[in-house]
Each structure stands twice: as structure tokens, then as C-alpha cells.
Design an enzyme around this catalytic site. Structure first.
Site, mmCIF file in Angstrom:
data_model
loop_
_atom_site.group_PDB
_atom_site.id
_atom_site.type_symbol
_atom_site.label_atom_id
_atom_site.label_comp_id
_atom_site.label_asym_id
_atom_site.label_seq_id
_atom_site.Cartn_x
_atom_site.Cartn_y
_atom_site.Cartn_z
ATOM 1 N N ASN A 60 0.848 -1.187 0.000
ATOM 2 C CA ASN A 60 0.000 0.000 0.000
ATOM 3 C C ASN A 60 0.889 1.245 0.000
ATOM 4 O OD1 ASN A 60 -1.576 2.252 0.957
ATOM 5 N ND2 ASN A 60 -3.150 0.808 1.589
ATOM 6 N N ARG A 97 -9.409 8.192 -0.985
ATOM 7 C CA ARG A 97 -10.410 8.623 -0.012
ATOM 8 C C ARG A 97 -11.256 9.765 -0.565
ATOM 9 N NH1 ARG A 97 -10.398 7.727 5.510
ATOM 10 N NH2 ARG A 97 -9.015 6.059 6.201
ATOM 11 N N ARG A 151 -7.054 12.824 1.031
ATOM 12 C CA ARG A 151 -6.012 13.221 1.984
ATOM 13 C C ARG A 151 -4.634 12.689 1.616
ATOM 14 N NH1 ARG A 151 -7.786 10.057 7.427
ATOM 15 N NH2 ARG A 151 -9.749 11.037 6.858
ATOM 16 N N GLU A 165 -11.039 -9.409 2.762
ATOM 17 C CA GLU A 165 -9.783 -9.061 3.421
ATOM 18 C C GLU A 165 -10.069 -8.914 4.906
ATOM 19 O OE1 GLU A 165 -6.165 -5.773 3.506
ATOM 20 O OE2 GLU A 165 -7.380 -5.986 1.699
ATOM 21 N N HIS A 223 -3.747 -4.788 7.722
ATOM 22 C CA HIS A 223 -3.940 -3.623 8.579
ATOM 23 C C HIS A 223 -3.048 -3.729 9.814
ATOM 24 C CE1 HIS A 223 -6.004 0.190 9.310
ATOM 25 N NE2 HIS A 223 -5.849 -0.084 10.588
#
Length: 253
Positions: free
Chosen positions: A12, A50, A54, A156, A199
Site C-alpha cells: 500500500n 479517499r 487526503r 480481506e 492492517h
């Protein structure tokens, strides 16, 4: 969907864009980071556009679609605007994530069970356009069953609770979350879903998750971008790749 396939690494690159946007200039360039990640062994690139832009921008998504030779996993909220962007670009994969403007990062899994009908209609055009649809959810049987019912091909699993417990030194809580992730990986696989996870994963937390035979892909970003400050991006990714492969080989052996 065999259990002996290579575990894929999705990198990512959102927070390369975060650093760039802090100064409002052109550097560091997320596209350059994506190409380095490819060279370092990433099997795919993940980017979250997003609603408030951002970090990743619309131009970044355009550029990634042009330059990548590995698949793009386009993370997005379930909004009409994002659906139109995804249908225009037709990325390899679309991952539907929950999104709140005030959050620092994605704070939990998507609530699929309560929004089943809406999400089923939302993802249908994405699947018809040829994108693989993934749903980012907690390790919860109810949510996994709902994701399966709405036609998602991939889930996920949110590994944040496990990683947070580990970081806080709460070994019992970390072990409990890890057990849940393991059980739900097996459950989702039994339904025919492809299982991904991500994550908050770090060098310290990745190996147990990488060892789950049902998990086909890990998506890791913030930690790798942080490590790149100290090691460089390519060595940071190579180290993660090696740890994942070692954990997988150990589990298979």
C-alpha cells in the site's frame, strides 16, 4: 483455489502520498514507490482514494493504471463517486472499505450484514466490468457469510485488533485475536471465498498470519513506508517478503 500457492504481498503506497501532500509538492512520488515495490517483490499495489483525497489523488490512480505491470488493488468507500471512478479505470481489484472523514486510518471492518442489499447492488456493476471485488471486514462469521451472499469473490480480514493487542503487550488478547483470524480464514475458504488479510502488520506480527494456509494475500503499507525511512523502500519490502515466505514454508513443512 489450492492451499499451496505462493502468498502474495500487496504494498500500500498511500503514505508516500501523505508525505508528498504535507508539503503540497510533487515529491515523494507514489508512482515511483510503486515501481520500486514491484522490483522488490510486491505482487500488487494497493491505493486508497479517499473521499477527502487526503493522500492518494485522482491523478495518482490514473498514473498507476498507466505504469503498473502488477495488479492494482483500488481501495474505496461504497459511494457513487468512487464507483464511477472504478468503472472508468477498471482496476484488477476493488476493495470496499468503511470510511469516516474524521478517522486517521480505516478503523474497522465494513458492516456488510446490515447493508446486504445495498452492497449487493453496489458491487454488481464492478464485477460486470471485470474487477475482482473484495470486502474489508472483521474476522466475524456473520460478516463473512454476508460478504459471500452479496457476491464478493474476496474478503480481506482486518488484522488491526491483533496488531494493536501485540503492540500494547497484551499477549493473551493478541493470541485470542490471532485464533479468531485463523478460524475465520478457514471458514471463509470453506465458503469458496479467497482470503486476504491486512492492517497494522509489521515484522513482529506478520509471520503468524502469513502461516495461515487459507490466506492468499497480505496487504501492508504504513509500516513499510515507515521502515523505508531507515532501510530504504526496496530493502524494507524484501525483508517483509522474506519473512512471509519463511513463515509459509515453515507452516507447510
Amino acid at each position: 483455489m489450492g492451499l499451496n500457492e505462493k502468498l502474495r504481498l500487496g504494498v500500500n503506497i498511500d503514505h508516500v502520498a501523505t508525505v508528498r501532500n504535507a508539503r503540497g509538492g510533487a515529491y515523494p512520488d507514489p508512482l515511483r514507490a510503486a515501481k520500486i515495490a514491484e522490483a522488490a517483490g510486491a505482487d500488487g499495489i494497493t491505493a486508497h482514494l479517499r473521499e477527502d483525497r487526503r493522500h492518494i489523488s485522482d491523478a495518482d490512480i490514473e498514473g498507476l493504471m498507466d505504469v503498473l505491470s502488477v495488479p492494482l488493488n483500488f481501495e474505496m468507500a461504497a459511494t457513487d463517486e468512487m464507483q464511477k471512478i472504478a468503472l472508468r479505470h477498471k482496476p484488477h481489484a476493488v476493495c470496499i472499505v468503511p470510511e469516516k472523514r474524521e478517522e486517521r486510518t480505516t478503523e474497522g471492518g465494513l458492516e456488510v450484514a446490515r447493508e446486504e442489499n445495498k452492497l449487493a447492488h453496489f458491487i454488481a456493476p464492478l464485477r460486470e466490468a471485470g474487477s475482482r471485488v473484495s470486502i474489508f471486514i472483521a474476522a466475524d462469521a456473520r460478516q463473512i457469510e454476508a460478504a459471500n451472499r452479496i457476491g464478493a469473490e474476496v474478503i480481506e480480514l482486518h488484522t488491526g485488533a491483533y496488531c494493536d493487542a501485540f503492540a500494547e503487550g497484551d499477549a493473551a488478547a493478541a493470541e485470542k485475536e490471532l485464533k479468531k483470524l485463523k478460524e475465520m480464514s478457514a471458514f471463509a475458504h470453506s465458503l469458496g471465498l479467497e482470503v486476504h488479510a491486512g492492517h497494522g502488520l509489521t515484522y513482529d506480527t506478520v509471520s503468524p498470519v502469513a502461516a495461515f494456509p487459507e490466506v492468499r494475500e497480505l496487504n501492508i503499507g504504513h509500516f513499510l513506508i515507515g521502515e523505508a525511512i531507515f532501510l530504504g523502500l526496496e530493502p524494507a519490502i524484501r525483508e517483509m517478503r522474506e519473512m512471509m515466505d519463511a513463515a509459509r514454508a515453515g507452516a507447510a513443512g
